[in-house]
Design an enzyme around this catalytic site. Structure first.
Site: not given
Ligand SMILES: *Cc1c(COP(=O)(O)O)cnc(C)c1O
Length: 394
Positions: A325, A201, A179
């Protein structure tokens, strides 16, 4: 009206410049970087150029970057790779309850294989106390894995302090920076990490490409066995377009990071203030200031997260909820549970995560649209009817 996306923590759109940089590597320049001929050397050059750019952004050496298929693989590789490489030294791993599932699940897997996992507590804002880390270390501790910033509540951990403690005790330190790469300014040395995960991504790059930074000298058992790619640390033909796109995404982030932090922090604080002014019984989840610039996570009492999410979606606003939910487990988010949020509030949680395309008009629109939705849903809630004469802060 143009739909508004408030879910950049889940994924970001590929920047058109990233796509443009990738395109030649699908058809014109398709060689396998492991091939000795000119087709291979051409793409090898592109891979190494991307590696150098990303390494320099992280303050790392190119040889310390291992390309993977994404954040999930990087986290698995760090946790299991260190566990099996260091088994002779010990079997103890320290982590937190608010890690991404891609850290927690490998830990659970290892537990069944004789490893011991300590899951430290977090406080009400989601912070890990470095003193708790210090106290949890034993002679058998081989790895500490604490994320840089949480994807749900945005809390930024004192990673640099934790890394210092780990180094003093000779324990490897891994952080999940999915992040934060390209969203906050830092180098691997600022954070005192031995291992760091990132994913393209989440920063306007393509899906299916990530990296694990592995500090020189860090022992890691590979779990993809095959060819000799990535210095034998990760077999499989390089995802050349993905790697090129990742490099471009980092280059773009480098240029816009400072402005993005400034703009998004202002939007974030305007949203938080606005929600609290326009609605009663709204609680901010996560740390008020030590949080990602793009993250707003709130709980609204006496309303279901799903109801609000779907109502917002019908008006063209896309966000996410920690309520579940509709999920198989019916359990609210493990992160909201770990910060001690009562079930009731966890089920009324919404996460708005912003990004480079977010505008001041998007912020105004959300502030205009959400309060009437909440009022309408609350009007149907008997619990709110009983409670609404005495609105209280929760
Ligand atoms: C999205 C995310 C992942 C997973 O990453 P991918 O490339 O989608 O496998 C791992 N850790 C955090 C904190 C994420 O936000």
């Amino acid at each position: 009206m143009k739909p508004v996306y408030y879910d950049y923590a889940a994924t970001t759109p590929c920047d058109p410049e990233v796509v443009a940089a990738m395109l030649p590597y699908f058809y014109e320049r398709f060689g396998n970087p492991s091939s000795m001929h000119s087709f291979g050397q051409e793409t090898k050059g592109a891979v190494e150029e991307a590696r150098e750019r990303i390494a320099s952004f992280l303050g790392a050496a190119p040889g310390e970057i291992v390309f993977t298929s994404g954040g999930t693989e990087s986290n698995n590789m760090a946790v299991k790779g260190v566990a099996y490489a260091r088994r002779g030294k010990g079997n103890h791993i320290i982590t937190s309850p608010i890690e991404h599932h891609a850290v927690l699940e490998p830990c659970h897997f290892l537990e069944k294989d004789g490893f011991e996992i300590t899951i430290l507590p977090v406080d009400g804002d989601g912070l890990v106390d470095p003193d708790d880390v210090r106290r949890a270390i034993t002679d058998k501790t081989i790895l500490i894995s604490i994320m840089h910033a949480n994807n749900e509540i945005g809390t930024i951990q004192p990673v640099s302090e934790i890394g210092k403690i780990a180094r003093e005790r000779g324990v490897y330190f891994h952080t999940d920076a999915v992040q934060t790469l390209g969203h906050l300014p830092f180098t691997v040395n600022d954070l005192n990490v031995d291992l760091l995960s990132a994913s393209a991504h989440k920063l306007y790059g393509p899906k299916g490409i990530g990296l694990l930074y592995v500090r020189k000298g860090t022992r890691l058992t590979p779990f993809m066995h095959g060819g000799e790619q990535e210095n034998r640390r990760r077999a499989s033909t390089h995802n050349v377009p993905g790697i090129v796109g990742f490099g471009k995404a980092v280059e773009l982030a480098q240029g816009s990071l400072e402005k993005e932090v400034r703009d998004l922090t202002a939007y974030r604080d305007k949203l938080i203030r606005g929600f609290q002014e326009k609605m009663d019984q709204v609680k901010l989840n996560g740390h008020p200031t030590q949080r990602l610039p793009n993250n707003v996570n709130i709980s609204i009492a006496h309303v279901e997260g799903e109801g609000m999410l779907l109502s917002l979606d019908m008006l063209g606003i896309a966000c996410s909820t920690g309520s579940a939910c509709s999920s198989a487990s019916l359990a609210p988010s493990h992160v909201l549970m770990a910060i001690g949020l009562p079930h009731e509030l966890a089920h009324g949680s919404l996460r708005f995560s912003m990004g480079r395309p977010t505008t001041a008009a998007d912020v105004d629109r959300l502030l205009e649209v959400l309060p009437p939705i909440v009022a309408k849903l609350r009007a149907m809630s008997p619990l709110y009817q009983q409670d609404s004469n005495a609105p209280k802060a929760c």
